[in-house]
Design a protein around this motif. Structure first.
Motif, mmCIF file in Angstrom:
data_model
loop_
_atom_site.group_PDB
_atom_site.id
_atom_site.type_symbol
_atom_site.label_atom_id
_atom_site.label_comp_id
_atom_site.label_asym_id
_atom_site.label_seq_id
_atom_site.Cartn_x
_atom_site.Cartn_y
_atom_site.Cartn_z
ATOM 1 N N GLU A 93 77.228 107.696 -65.707
ATOM 2 C CA GLU A 93 77.955 108.883 -66.138
ATOM 3 C C GLU A 93 77.221 109.641 -67.242
ATOM 4 O OE1 GLU A 93 82.561 110.026 -66.355
ATOM 5 O OE2 GLU A 93 82.015 108.393 -67.711
ATOM 6 N N ASP A 94 76.528 108.932 -68.131
ATOM 7 C CA ASP A 94 75.806 109.663 -69.181
ATOM 8 C C ASP A 94 74.658 110.469 -68.582
ATOM 9 O OD1 ASP A 94 73.431 107.283 -70.396
ATOM 10 O OD2 ASP A 94 74.808 106.978 -68.743
ATOM 11 N N HIS A 95 74.020 109.937 -67.518
ATOM 12 C CA HIS A 95 72.963 110.686 -66.842
ATOM 13 C C HIS A 95 73.544 111.923 -66.162
ATOM 14 C CE1 HIS A 95 69.083 111.189 -64.779
ATOM 15 N NE2 HIS A 95 69.812 111.563 -63.735
ATOM 16 N N VAL A 96 74.696 111.767 -65.511
ATOM 17 C CA VAL A 96 75.360 112.894 -64.855
ATOM 18 C C VAL A 96 75.714 113.963 -65.881
ATOM 19 C CG1 VAL A 96 77.429 113.607 -63.575
ATOM 20 C CG2 VAL A 96 76.251 111.491 -62.955
ATOM 21 N N ALA A 97 76.161 113.535 -67.064
ATOM 22 C CA ALA A 97 76.540 114.491 -68.109
ATOM 23 C C ALA A 97 75.370 115.395 -68.473
ATOM 24 C CB ALA A 97 77.040 113.742 -69.344
ATOM 25 N N PHE A 98 74.203 114.821 -68.688
ATOM 26 C CA PHE A 98 73.036 115.629 -69.034
ATOM 27 C C PHE A 98 72.638 116.536 -67.873
ATOM 28 C CE2 PHE A 98 72.364 112.050 -72.051
ATOM 29 C CZ PHE A 98 72.405 112.809 -73.206
ATOM 30 N N ARG A 99 72.728 116.016 -66.657
ATOM 31 C CA ARG A 99 72.370 116.822 -65.485
ATOM 32 C C ARG A 99 73.282 118.040 -65.367
ATOM 33 N NH1 ARG A 99 74.493 116.567 -60.594
ATOM 34 N NH2 ARG A 99 75.231 114.425 -60.738
ATOM 35 N N LEU A 100 74.587 117.835 -65.573
ATOM 36 C CA LEU A 100 75.524 118.942 -65.449
ATOM 37 C C LEU A 100 75.363 119.949 -66.585
ATOM 38 C CD1 LEU A 100 78.753 117.029 -64.361
ATOM 39 C CD2 LEU A 100 77.288 118.448 -62.923
ATOM 40 N N LEU A 101 75.165 119.453 -67.797
ATOM 41 C CA LEU A 101 75.033 120.355 -68.943
ATOM 42 C C LEU A 101 73.756 121.187 -68.870
ATOM 43 C CD1 LEU A 101 76.322 117.964 -71.739
ATOM 44 C CD2 LEU A 101 77.338 120.169 -71.153
ATOM 45 N N ARG A 102 72.719 120.636 -68.247
ATOM 46 C CA ARG A 102 71.445 121.355 -68.160
ATOM 47 C C ARG A 102 71.276 122.112 -66.854
ATOM 48 N NH1 ARG A 102 67.890 116.263 -70.352
ATOM 49 N NH2 ARG A 102 68.205 116.613 -72.576
ATOM 50 N N GLY A 103 72.128 121.825 -65.880
ATOM 51 C CA GLY A 103 71.875 122.303 -64.537
ATOM 52 C C GLY A 103 72.283 123.741 -64.278
ATOM 53 N N GLU A 104 71.789 124.255 -63.183
ATOM 54 C CA GLU A 104 72.144 125.566 -62.690
ATOM 55 C C GLU A 104 72.791 125.414 -61.321
ATOM 56 O OE1 GLU A 104 68.636 127.892 -62.618
ATOM 57 O OE2 GLU A 104 68.467 128.054 -64.803
ATOM 58 N N VAL A 105 73.553 126.415 -60.927
ATOM 59 C CA VAL A 105 74.225 126.363 -59.633
ATOM 60 C C VAL A 105 73.189 126.438 -58.523
ATOM 61 C CG1 VAL A 105 75.981 127.417 -58.173
ATOM 62 C CG2 VAL A 105 76.189 127.538 -60.654
ATOM 63 N N PRO A 106 73.189 125.479 -57.604
ATOM 64 C CA PRO A 106 72.227 125.535 -56.491
ATOM 65 C C PRO A 106 72.578 126.664 -55.534
ATOM 66 C CG PRO A 106 73.788 123.744 -56.156
ATOM 67 C CD PRO A 106 74.056 124.292 -57.526
#
Length: 826
Positions: free
Chosen positions: A563-576
């Protein structure tokens, strides 16, 4: 050879650390003990420690070593008494020295690293970056939070930014919280757009009276892009930027100009209800009527008792504004209602990115194509907060792109780590703090908490020490409406919900908290996350929005990401980029739906070519012909009875086969119904208590995984209290008595339970009374809206069974289906 001697005063001794030729690591450690003499402190004992060997030396060698040094440094920290003695000794021998600020952790390992005000603070002292990073990593490894490498790197970056190890260690212990440390980033607001003044617009005075003096940025851009010139638009902008009003301005302007009514389409019944209420209140003074069209809604009353949930709502399509769900309007078209709709001047399609949804997307795609062909002069306004490739979507929908990427208010995003109990305490703290604040506009801060299940909505809201309400699709309409009103007027500080709110239900929250990053049994998708975080901060209410992401390090779904990895991915990510799938069965359904409205091949081909997921129309027509759903005569195409029923009642080919096979096999209608739709949204009322008694983690849903086997075995029942055990024995006796080899995973329990619901309904019981009876007798609970949805779906399927049975001459089955339909509808 250059030689620097670093002196470390410690209690009862002095360490001499020789640093040769610029090295920062001592070649050995000299341990010097002093004694008081008439001349002052003098060497008494001297040992040289080199690796694992220790050698006693004459005390005079310590003085000789110091006389050889090019530079003597005395560490600034250490035992004050010992430090005073060594300085007196150096002065006595007339040896020059300098005091140096050095890393305490380095010097304890025989290393010399100078520190200054820019170094890292730790327990009242300064240490070097390397030691601080090592100490932080050691603390991470020793605590209960098992972080991914990305999570560790994030904490390292925070440490180098704050230069305070003590604060970072507090971050690992959420009993204390530092908002500066938890801050992930800030999203700034922007005011670079020239705003439009409403009095400058050529609009009907009645419409102007409902509008603010100045439009928001995205609204101003839309006006400049031809909104009032009836240009089709795809409006892509963050939540709370004012997209809905763009649709209203276009639609109401067209109504007042005599160009036709407005269809305002949304994905959720809850959102449709809310928009219906808002538009009715807002536009009734203008003399406009608003209707609600969310599909057939015939359940919600007992025999002769009360009114259904839509009893006080206008549902006539002879209205100026029709608010509906996608499926509600699609059903209207499929059942011959296109002509009855009359002139349509505007279609507003909210949350149009739903076109990507694997289940609902193909139907939305087909609906848009049919509406575009039915009303070629109509203005289409598509609204979305999250589209990764908006230009492509705008081109596909024949619209001009109106895009505004900024937020109307600044947004702070925070990341916290913690387990379930820590999360609860933090949510409580954050919600209380936010509610105690008032914005410059005079509004209290309110919080939306997103969690992954309906059950957790209630558990969290009940556990909070501030007034909170659980809100989800399983609640009755009246309860949802009460919560919406309570939140809107500020009486309810916190709403705990599932993903339902992400689709646009209007709650003016200043703070959004993600209690976790799962929705159901999957991680949040990037678009879903951005939709949810967009609920924080409204320009008319708040000065800023707060988003708090709570992640449990090490928590995983299966063997995937933590979940901590997912958190960083979501906070840094852009909409595909948005994609629209091509599926043959979905294509068959859409072509068949078009064939009901138009009977000519070239029109069906044209409409299908307008679908973003359209394929070879002639091939689909051929497949429908082969399956007996269509009749083709030259260029004329018409549905068979089976095809018309399939399309009108939203059945897929497999469901049609189940009905036809059941009718031909002589099955009773109730058994055919069980093959189409079973009720599986039942929950153990005391799942936590049962779990504690059995010492297992029991799924709350009765028909999920091994829940029945865990809770209803003989050994399990013997461990429960008498009341709970008796209720579960009743459940086992009534629903777990089949002799199937795969019992209880054979599907029989669900089918028997579903039949029980139908029997109770035919006894004249209201859904809420049915739930009370299930709870009293079986210790099983269900949400009213789920029961109503099941009964409504069953009624729709029974109509299909009745018509197909009549068409095949099976009048007995048709009669059974008709009687059961009347029981269910009441």
């Amino acid at each position: 050879m250059s030689l620097v001697i670093l002196i470390r005063p410690i209690r009862s001794a002095i360490e001499l650390l020789p640093l040769k030729n610029g090295s920062n690591t001592a070649s050995f450690t000299g341990n010097l003990v002093l004694r008081q003499t008439p001349k002052g402190p003098r060497p008494f004992k001297f040992r040289v420690i080199d690796g694992k060997t220790e050698d006693r030396r004459p005390p005079t060698q310590a003085v000789e070593l110091l006389r050889m040094a090019d530079l003597i440094l005395v560490a600034g920290h250490g035992d004050a008494g010992t430090k005073k003695e060594i300085i007196e000794m150096l002065d006595g021998y007339q040896l020059g020295y300098e005091q140096a600020q050095v890393c305490r952790l380095c010097i304890s390992h025989g290393r010399y690293t100078p520190v200054d005000s820019g170094s890292v603070r730790f327990r009242g002292e300064l240490i070097c970056e390397n030691c601080a990073l090592s100490e932080l990593h050691r603390e991470i490894q020793s605590c209960s939070k098992r972080m991914t490498e990305e999570g560790i790197e994030r904490l390292f970056a925070q440490l180098l930014r704050t230069r305070d190890l003590d604060r970072m260690l507090v971050l690992l212990d959420p009993k204390k919280m530092d908002r500066e440390l938890t801050l992930f980033d800030r999203v700034r607001a922007s005011g670079s757009v020239t705003l439009v003044k409403v009095h400058d617009l050529e609009l009907d005075k009645r419409l102007k009276s409902t509008l603010p003096e100045t439009l928001l940025p995205v609204q101003s851009i839309s006006i400049g892009s031809g909104l009032l010139d009836r240009k089709n638009q795809l409006v892509v902008s963050a939540t709370a930027t004012g997209k809905t009003l763009i649709g209203e301005i276009g639609g109401v302007s067209n109504i007042l100009s005599g160009r036709g009514k407005m269809l305002f389409l949304v994905p959720l019944v809850a959102l449709a209800n809310q928009k219906y209420d808002q538009f009715t209140k807002k536009y009734s003074p203008l003399g406009l009527t608003t209707a609600l069209k969310v599909g057939q809604s015939r359940i919600g009353k007992g025999k002769g008792k009360g009114k259904g949930k839509l009893g006080k709502m206008r549902t006539s399509i002879d209205s100026d504004i029709i608010v509906g769900t996608y499926e509600g309007i699609d059903h209207l078209l499929r059942s011959g209602g296109a002509k009855r709709l009359g002139d349509v001047g505007t279609v507003v399609m909210d949350e149009v990115h739903m076109i990507e949804d694997p289940e609902r997307g193909p139907r939305l795609d087909g609906l848009i194509a049919r509406l575009r062909h039915l009303y070629p002069q109509c203005q289409f306004i598509y609204l979305s907060a999250t589209v990764g490739n908006p230009g492509w979507l705008a081109d596909g929908l024949g619209s001009k792109l109106v895009e505004y990427e900024e937020r109307p208010v600044p947004l702070e995003r925070h990341l916290l780590f913690g387990g379930p109990s820590e999360k609860l305490r933090l949510i409580n703290q954050l919600a209380k703090e936010e509610y105690n604040r008032k914005s410059s506009k005079g509004f209290r801060g309110q919080t939306i908490v997103f969690t992954n299940s309906r059950r957790n909505c209630h558990k969290l809201s009940d556990a909070l020490q501030i007034r909170a309400a659980a809100y989800h699709g399983g609640l009755p309409y009246s309860e949802r409406r009460r919560i919406e009103e309570g939140f809107a007027n500020g009486r309810i500080p916190v709403v705990v919900t599932t993903a339902a709110l992400a689709a646009g239900v209007d709650f003016p929250a200043s703070q959004v908290i993600f209690e976790g990053l799962t929705m159901g049994i999957e991680w949040l998708k990037q678009g879903e996350f951005l939709q949810m975080q967009g609920r924080a901060g409204r320009p008319d209410y708040h000065d800023r929005g707060i988003v708090v992401v709570m992640a449990e390090p090490g928590k995983r779904l299966g063997h995937g990401e933590s979940e901590d990895h997912v958190a960083f991915r979501l906070l840094r990510g852009e909409v595909p980029p948005l994609t629209v799938g091509v599926d043959e069965d979905a294509g068959l359904e859409q072509v068949l739906a078009s064939a009901i409205i138009w009977g000519e091949r070239h029109i069906i081909r044209t409409v299908d070519s307008m679908r973003l997921g359209g394929t070879d129309t002639d091939q689909l027509i051929g497949e429908l012909l082969d399956r007996g759903y269509l009749k083709v005569s030259g260029q004329r195409v018409s549905p068979t009875l089976v095809g018309r029923i399939m399309s009108t009642y939203f059945l897929n080919p497999d469901q049609v086969s189940i009905i036809k096979d059941g009718i031909n096999s002589g099955l009773e209608s109730v058994n055919i119904l069980a093959g189409l739709n079973v009720f599986d949204q039942a929950f153990f009322t005391g799942a936590d208590r049962i779990s504690a008694s059995l010492n297992v983690r029991l799924p709350s849903r009765v028909f999920q995984g091994g829940a029945m086997e865990m809770a209803l075995s003989g050994d399990s029942l013997a461990k429960l209290d008498s009341t709970t055990g008796r209720k579960l024995m009743n459940f086992a006796a009534d629903f777990l008595t089949c002799t199937c080899k795969g019992s209880p995973y054979c599907g029989c329990p669900e089918r028997k339970f579903s039949s029980k619901l139908l029997d109770m309904r035919c006894e004249g019981m209201k859904p809420v009374d049915m739930i009370d009876a299930l709870t009293q007798h079986y210790g099983i609970f269900a949400y009213p809206a789920d029961v109503i949805e099941y009964l409504e779906t069953s009624a729709r399927h029974l109509e299909a069974i009745q018509k197909l049975a009549k068409g095949q001459g099976k009048l007995e089955v048709a009669e059974q289906a008709g009687k059961l339909f009347k029981c269910i509808v009441g």
